[in-house]
Design a protein around this motif. Structure first.
Motif, mmCIF file in Angstrom:
data_model
loop_
_atom_site.group_PDB
_atom_site.id
_atom_site.type_symbol
_atom_site.label_atom_id
_atom_site.label_comp_id
_atom_site.label_asym_id
_atom_site.label_seq_id
_atom_site.Cartn_x
_atom_site.Cartn_y
_atom_site.Cartn_z
ATOM 1 N N ASP A 74 0.805 -1.217 0.000
ATOM 2 C CA ASP A 74 0.000 0.000 0.000
ATOM 3 C C ASP A 74 0.840 1.271 0.000
ATOM 4 O OD1 ASP A 74 0.865 -0.595 2.523
ATOM 5 O OD2 ASP A 74 -1.016 -0.122 3.541
ATOM 6 N N GLY A 75 2.149 1.139 -0.296
ATOM 7 C CA GLY A 75 2.926 2.329 -0.608
ATOM 8 C C GLY A 75 3.743 2.946 0.493
ATOM 9 N N TYR A 76 4.183 2.170 1.470
ATOM 10 C CA TYR A 76 5.037 2.701 2.521
ATOM 11 C C TYR A 76 6.371 1.976 2.524
ATOM 12 C CZ TYR A 76 0.842 4.926 4.351
ATOM 13 O OH TYR A 76 -0.277 5.690 4.473
ATOM 14 N N GLN A 77 7.397 2.671 2.997
ATOM 15 C CA GLN A 77 8.701 2.050 3.166
ATOM 16 C C GLN A 77 9.174 2.282 4.600
ATOM 17 O OE1 GLN A 77 12.690 3.225 1.184
ATOM 18 N NE2 GLN A 77 11.901 1.541 -0.052
ATOM 19 N N LEU A 78 9.664 1.209 5.219
ATOM 20 C CA LEU A 78 10.177 1.270 6.583
ATOM 21 C C LEU A 78 11.617 0.805 6.556
ATOM 22 C CD1 LEU A 78 7.159 -0.254 6.484
ATOM 23 C CD2 LEU A 78 7.309 0.144 8.938
ATOM 24 N N MET A 79 12.505 1.556 7.212
ATOM 25 C CA MET A 79 13.903 1.148 7.235
ATOM 26 C C MET A 79 14.449 1.257 8.644
ATOM 27 S SD MET A 79 17.128 2.282 4.887
ATOM 28 C CE MET A 79 18.555 1.197 4.795
ATOM 29 N N LEU A 80 15.078 0.174 9.095
ATOM 30 C CA LEU A 80 15.732 0.134 10.392
ATOM 31 C C LEU A 80 17.200 -0.175 10.176
ATOM 32 C CD1 LEU A 80 15.601 0.059 13.527
ATOM 33 C CD2 LEU A 80 15.154 -2.405 13.319
ATOM 34 N N GLN A 81 18.061 0.658 10.749
ATOM 35 C CA GLN A 81 19.503 0.427 10.685
ATOM 36 C C GLN A 81 20.050 0.283 12.089
ATOM 37 O OE1 GLN A 81 20.600 3.868 8.055
ATOM 38 N NE2 GLN A 81 21.855 2.303 7.098
ATOM 39 N N GLU A 82 21.066 -0.554 12.239
ATOM 40 C CA GLU A 82 21.735 -0.696 13.525
ATOM 41 C C GLU A 82 23.247 -0.739 13.305
ATOM 42 O OE1 GLU A 82 20.721 -4.314 15.558
ATOM 43 O OE2 GLU A 82 21.133 -5.597 13.824
ATOM 44 N N TRP A 83 23.966 -0.171 14.255
ATOM 45 C CA TRP A 83 25.426 -0.113 14.211
ATOM 46 C C TRP A 83 26.000 -0.675 15.508
ATOM 47 C CZ3 TRP A 83 22.263 3.716 12.416
ATOM 48 C CH2 TRP A 83 22.494 4.217 11.128
ATOM 49 N N ASN A 84 27.175 -1.246 15.446
ATOM 50 C CA ASN A 84 27.875 -1.688 16.652
ATOM 51 C C ASN A 84 28.834 -0.606 17.141
ATOM 52 O OD1 ASN A 84 29.666 -1.927 14.494
ATOM 53 N ND2 ASN A 84 30.655 -3.770 15.303
ATOM 54 N N ARG A 85 28.383 0.629 17.019
ATOM 55 C CA ARG A 85 29.197 1.790 17.394
ATOM 56 C C ARG A 85 28.297 3.021 17.339
ATOM 57 N NH1 ARG A 85 29.371 1.176 12.048
ATOM 58 N NH2 ARG A 85 29.697 2.957 10.675
ATOM 59 N N ARG A 86 28.872 4.169 17.659
ATOM 60 C CA ARG A 86 28.179 5.454 17.465
ATOM 61 C C ARG A 86 28.700 6.041 16.155
ATOM 62 N NH1 ARG A 86 26.326 8.560 22.262
ATOM 63 N NH2 ARG A 86 26.131 7.132 24.022
ATOM 64 N N PRO A 87 27.986 5.903 15.049
ATOM 65 C CA PRO A 87 28.543 6.263 13.742
ATOM 66 C C PRO A 87 28.857 7.739 13.561
ATOM 67 C CG PRO A 87 26.207 5.774 13.570
ATOM 68 C CD PRO A 87 26.616 5.378 14.947
ATOM 69 N N LEU A 88 28.260 8.613 14.368
ATOM 70 C CA LEU A 88 28.539 10.033 14.216
ATOM 71 C C LEU A 88 29.704 10.502 15.083
ATOM 72 C CD1 LEU A 88 24.941 11.517 13.999
ATOM 73 C CD2 LEU A 88 26.462 10.768 12.169
ATOM 74 N N ASP A 89 30.221 9.618 15.946
ATOM 75 C CA ASP A 89 31.401 9.944 16.743
ATOM 76 C C ASP A 89 32.644 9.517 15.965
ATOM 77 O OD1 ASP A 89 29.726 10.836 18.672
ATOM 78 O OD2 ASP A 89 29.980 9.126 20.032
ATOM 79 N N GLN A 90 33.204 10.427 15.213
ATOM 80 C CA GLN A 90 34.317 10.098 14.329
ATOM 81 C C GLN A 90 35.518 9.583 15.120
ATOM 82 O OE1 GLN A 90 35.196 13.243 11.570
ATOM 83 N NE2 GLN A 90 33.058 13.841 11.364
ATOM 84 N N GLY A 91 36.054 8.466 14.680
ATOM 85 C CA GLY A 91 37.243 7.919 15.296
ATOM 86 C C GLY A 91 36.986 7.065 16.517
ATOM 87 N N ALA A 92 35.740 7.040 17.010
ATOM 88 C CA ALA A 92 35.446 6.234 18.193
ATOM 89 C C ALA A 92 35.443 4.752 17.817
ATOM 90 C CB ALA A 92 34.090 6.627 18.772
ATOM 91 N N PRO A 93 35.962 3.874 18.672
ATOM 92 C CA PRO A 93 35.998 2.437 18.359
ATOM 93 C C PRO A 93 34.611 1.805 18.461
ATOM 94 C CG PRO A 93 36.758 2.816 20.601
ATOM 95 C CD PRO A 93 36.558 4.179 19.989
ATOM 96 N N VAL A 94 34.515 0.563 18.010
ATOM 97 C CA VAL A 94 33.245 -0.156 18.110
ATOM 98 C C VAL A 94 32.929 -0.403 19.579
ATOM 99 C CG1 VAL A 94 33.564 -1.232 15.858
ATOM 100 C CG2 VAL A 94 34.304 -2.443 17.924
#
Length: 267
Positions: A199-219
């Motif tokens: 019926d025309g919807y899109q759902l997206m879930l993403q997960e990371w084993n880290r904080r992706p916006l914290d540059q240089g931070a380890p997993v």
């Protein structure tokens, strides 16, 4: 001197939106560029296959950066689904939307809410940090009206995996597991599931084993918490119908004309 824009209007629009969103997030330019190139390649190949004919209402998500680039239009692509009906349910605010998602996550605790945007915008979106006792993981989840379908028609990047399944109601679910990219910490993983409904919807879930916006931070853990089957189950859960039905139609009078910015976070 800046690099020349791609030759098609669709790619030019995507590049401009990507650049604007990158300014908002100030994320890792190397990883962002790599994902932009990969996304552009997929768009070009799909266009050659006549999968992007006509105007579309699309949302481009740059996987490694957690970056949402809304592109709203009218109609539907020749390879997608038709337009959805107008909003037919009461609005769902950000905290209620967040509670629906966290109820589906592994037992644990909410560490941080980076964003909790409900159906007051055309694209309700969540960004949060969750800890199930095995280390912190970041989640990004959104629901939109869409005219396109994600699939595994193109080979994944070496080291990645892509699975596709069609549910009994016709919903198409694609699960993608991405490994470490240039500019990311060792062991970084980005896993996602996308559901496109009849019926025309899109759902997206993403997960990371880290904080992706914290540059240089380890997993923060070896793998993200949810398995591929669990990711697929979350995006296909029937509770999202109440949120889908509350999303305003951008083509109707009185609807919001903008999907907002990823920077509009609710702390």
């Amino acid at each position: 001197m800046s690099a020349p824009l791609p030759e098609t209007d669709h790619e030019q629009t995507f590049v401009r939106a990507l650049e604007a969103a990158a300014e908002e997030y100030r994320t890792d330019s190397g990883a962002l560029a790599e994902r932009g190139r990969h996304h552009g390649r997929r768009l070009r190949l799909r266009r050659r296959g006549a999968l992007l004919g006509g105007a579309t209402a699309a949302v481009a998500l740059v996987a490694g950066a957690g970056l949402l680039v809304p592109q709203l239009g009218s109609g539907s692509g020749s390879g997608g689904v038709g337009p959805a009906a107008a909003a037919s349910a009461p609005p769902v605010d950000g905290p209620a939307f967040r509670d629906l998602l966290t109820a589906l996550l592994p037992a644990g605790q909410l560490v941080e809410t980076g964003e909790a945007r409900g159906t007051e915008k055309e694209i309700p979106q969540l960004r949060l940090i969750w800890d199930d006792g095995g280390g912190q993981a970041q989640y990004l989840f959104w629901i939109s009206r869409t005219g396109t379908t994600n699939d595994c028609s193109l080979p994944p990047i070496p080291g990645d995996t892509c699975e596709q399944r069609t549910l009994a109601d016709g919903t198409k679910v694609t699960v993608y597991q991405a490994g470490t990219r240039d500019g990311e910490p060792a062991g970084a993983k980005t896993w996602s599931a996308t559901a496109t409904t009849p019926d025309g919807y899109q759902l997206m879930l993403q997960e990371w084993n880290r904080r992706p916006l914290d540059q240089g931070a380890p997993v923060t853990r070896v793998d993200p918490p949810l398995t591929t089957d669990q990711l697929a189950a979350v995006v296909a859960d029937p509770r999202w119908k109440q949120v889908e039905q509350a999303i305003p139609d951008p083509g109707l009078p009185g609807s919001h004309s903008s999907a907002g910015s990823p920077a509009d976070a609710v702390k």
